[in-house]
Design a protein around this motif. Structure first.
Motif, PDB file in Angstrom:
ATOM      1  N   MET A   1      -2.033  -6.475  -4.778  1.00 25.02           N
ATOM      2  CA  MET A   1      -1.364  -7.711  -4.394  1.00 25.02           C
ATOM      3  C   MET A   1       0.059  -7.774  -4.947  1.00 25.02           C
ATOM      4  O   MET A   1       0.317  -7.367  -6.071  1.00 25.02           O
ATOM      5  CB  MET A   1      -2.148  -8.925  -4.918  1.00 25.02           C
ATOM      6  CG  MET A   1      -3.618  -8.951  -4.546  1.00 25.02           C
ATOM      7  SD  MET A   1      -3.925  -8.792  -2.777  1.00 25.02           S
ATOM      8  CE  MET A   1      -3.080 -10.242  -2.167  1.00 25.02           C
TER       9      MET A   1
ATOM     10  N   ASP B   1      -9.425  -6.835   6.295  1.00 25.82           N
ATOM     11  CA  ASP B   1     -10.061  -6.809   4.983  1.00 25.82           C
ATOM     12  C   ASP B   1     -11.352  -7.615   4.998  1.00 25.82           C
ATOM     13  O   ASP B   1     -11.434  -8.662   5.661  1.00 25.82           O
ATOM     14  CB  ASP B   1      -9.099  -7.399   3.945  1.00 25.82           C
ATOM     15  CG  ASP B   1      -9.516  -7.100   2.523  1.00 25.82           C
ATOM     16  OD1 ASP B   1      -8.902  -6.204   1.898  1.00 25.82           O
ATOM     17  OD2 ASP B   1     -10.455  -7.757   2.022  1.00 25.82           O
TER      18      ASP B   1
ATOM     19  N   ASP C   1       0.812  -1.216   0.000  1.00 22.83           N
ATOM     20  CA  ASP C   1       0.000   0.000   0.000  1.00 22.83           C
ATOM     21  C   ASP C   1       0.850   1.272   0.000  1.00 22.83           C
ATOM     22  O   ASP C   1       1.508   1.578   0.989  1.00 22.83           O
ATOM     23  CB  ASP C   1      -0.925  -0.003   1.231  1.00 22.83           C
ATOM     24  CG  ASP C   1      -2.124  -0.919   1.058  1.00 22.83           C
ATOM     25  OD1 ASP C   1      -2.975  -0.605   0.208  1.00 22.83           O
ATOM     26  OD2 ASP C   1      -2.202  -1.952   1.753  1.00 22.83           O
TER      27      ASP C   1
ATOM     28  N   VAL D   1      -4.228  -6.976   7.561  1.00 18.16           N
ATOM     29  CA  VAL D   1      -5.201  -5.994   7.098  1.00 18.16           C
ATOM     30  C   VAL D   1      -6.597  -6.489   7.472  1.00 18.16           C
ATOM     31  O   VAL D   1      -6.938  -7.648   7.215  1.00 18.16           O
ATOM     32  CB  VAL D   1      -5.138  -5.799   5.561  1.00 18.16           C
ATOM     33  CG1 VAL D   1      -6.125  -4.731   5.122  1.00 18.16           C
ATOM     34  CG2 VAL D   1      -3.734  -5.446   5.114  1.00 18.16           C
TER      35      VAL D   1
ATOM     36  N   GLU E   1      -3.776   2.396 -10.543  1.00 18.13           N
ATOM     37  CA  GLU E   1      -5.052   2.788  -9.946  1.00 18.13           C
ATOM     38  C   GLU E   1      -5.261   4.301  -9.849  1.00 18.13           C
ATOM     39  O   GLU E   1      -6.387   4.777  -9.954  1.00 18.13           O
ATOM     40  CB  GLU E   1      -5.174   2.156  -8.547  1.00 18.13           C
ATOM     41  CG  GLU E   1      -5.160   0.636  -8.611  1.00 18.13           C
ATOM     42  CD  GLU E   1      -5.501  -0.020  -7.276  1.00 18.13           C
ATOM     43  OE1 GLU E   1      -5.857   0.691  -6.315  1.00 18.13           O
ATOM     44  OE2 GLU E   1      -5.404  -1.263  -7.199  1.00 18.13           O
TER      45      GLU E   1
ATOM     46  N   ARG F   1     -12.518  -9.493   2.919  1.00 16.61           N
ATOM     47  CA  ARG F   1     -12.435 -10.794   2.247  1.00 16.61           C
ATOM     48  C   ARG F   1     -11.785 -11.875   3.103  1.00 16.61           C
ATOM     49  O   ARG F   1     -11.718 -13.035   2.705  1.00 16.61           O
ATOM     50  CB  ARG F   1     -11.622 -10.634   0.950  1.00 16.61           C
ATOM     51  CG  ARG F   1     -12.297  -9.792  -0.097  1.00 16.61           C
ATOM     52  CD  ARG F   1     -11.339  -9.352  -1.177  1.00 16.61           C
ATOM     53  NE  ARG F   1     -10.382  -8.354  -0.698  1.00 16.61           N
ATOM     54  CZ  ARG F   1      -9.612  -7.625  -1.494  1.00 16.61           C
ATOM     55  NH1 ARG F   1      -9.653  -7.797  -2.802  1.00 16.61           N
ATOM     56  NH2 ARG F   1      -8.784  -6.733  -0.993  1.00 16.61           N
TER      57      ARG F   1
ATOM     58  N   ASP G   1      -8.813  -1.367 -11.006  1.00 16.65           N
ATOM     59  CA  ASP G   1      -9.948  -1.649 -10.117  1.00 16.65           C
ATOM     60  C   ASP G   1     -10.367  -0.445  -9.264  1.00 16.65           C
ATOM     61  O   ASP G   1     -11.073  -0.586  -8.273  1.00 16.65           O
ATOM     62  CB  ASP G   1      -9.687  -2.887  -9.249  1.00 16.65           C
ATOM     63  CG  ASP G   1      -8.307  -2.913  -8.619  1.00 16.65           C
ATOM     64  OD1 ASP G   1      -7.595  -1.889  -8.709  1.00 16.65           O
ATOM     65  OD2 ASP G   1      -7.945  -3.947  -8.048  1.00 16.65           O
TER      66      ASP G   1
END
Ligand code: RP5
Ligand code: MG
Ligand code: MG
Length: 272
Positions: free
Chosen positions: A157, A204, A113, A202, A175, A206, A238
């Motif tokens: 990723m 996240d 990040d 993180v 991005e 997901r 994305d």
């Protein structure tokens, strides 16, 4: 003590699978939860993808947990993770879902990040301080994620074998700049100095009991606003949107990104 929040008590993204309830008290594996019976879910979207592990029962899949497995980094920043029934266990605790969800890797999924910042300036170019704290106001490049519509750090990723420094630059260019032709300038700006502000789990949406996100976050600060601070931002890949965002305690971002940005605020002694 940190308890993940975004990966509990909700519907798994892009599915109709409801997570098994997990209260704050029930997060840690050390806490007994005899009735715990999470549904298993691995998204059909990841089947056969080059960036994803094969199914665990596949003949060709012999994962080397807790180590560098060929080009794939299966080490966690949180030390050695445990295995239960041959599956890696989320180092924070229960998420209410077993399987891999939509994450490609069993165990840690490594991301990077880039937190790109500049000082907020008025039209004359003078720094703007917050009247209450007297501290200068920081601005960061935030993107709006297309998957959950939340504003976020433009991260992504780490590809197998890829150096994190390459991921940071690549994801920012994809991005936030939509593959700009200003590649040289970005290249140099990123090379001149990122400061690591976070490395670890993180929170996240997901994450599952057996697959989770970890990141390395670096701050790239344009002190006089003459470099990346000047670039025209354009959302790509994305990201559906991109902008310079004022940073303060009201900042609401995807996952635990606001906590990560807070580390940059402390580092630069900016207004919060
Ligand atoms: C976040 O998802 C990470 O911190 C990173 O920003 C990002 C990586 O995943 P994708 O953006 O590729 O979906 O949790
Ligand atoms: Mg990306
Ligand atoms: Mg991304």
């Amino acid at each position: 003590i940190f308890r993940h929040l975004m990966c509990r008590n909700n519907m798994y993204p892009r599915s109709s699978v409801l997570r098994f309830p997990v209260s704050d008290e029930q997060v840690f594996w050390s806490e007994p939860y005899p009735d715990y019976c999470p549904p298993e879910y691995t998204s059909p979207h990841i089947g056969g993808q080059v960036w994803a592990d094969p199914p665990l029962n596949s003949e060709v899949f012999k994962p080397q947990w807790n180590q560098l497995d060929g080009q794939v980094n299966r080490k966690s920043f949180h030390g050695s993770y445990k295995l239960r029934d041959g599956l890696p266990l989320n180092p924070i605790g229960r998420t209410g879902l077993s399987g891999r969800g939509s994450l490609g890797r069993w165990g840690p999924n490594h991301a990077a990040d880039p937190i790109v910042t500049r000082w907020k300036r008025n039209e004359q170019g003078a720094l703007e301080a917050n009247p209450a704290t007297g501290k200068n106001i920081l601005q960061m490049v935030a993107i709006q994620r297309s998957d959950n519509k939340l504003w976020a750090i433009p991260g992504g990723m780490v590809d197998p074998g890829e150096n994190v420094s390459v991921t940071l630059k690549r994801e920012f260019t994809e991005e936030a700049l939509n593959f700009t032709d200003k590649a040289n300038m970005v290249e140099q700006f990123f090379r001149e100095g990122g400061v690591q502000v976070y490395q670890g789990y993180v929170d996240d949406f997901r994450n599952t009991d057996n697959a989770w996100m970890e990141t390395t976050a670096l701050n790239f600060h344009d002190e006089d606003g003459s470099q990346v601070g000047q670039l025209e931002l354009l959302a790509g890949d994305d990201a559906t949107n991109v902008r310079w965002t004022d940073v303060d305690s009201g900042l609401k971002l995807h996952a635990n990104h606001a906590d990560i940005v807070r580390e940059v605020v402390i580092r630069l002694n900016a207004h919060w």
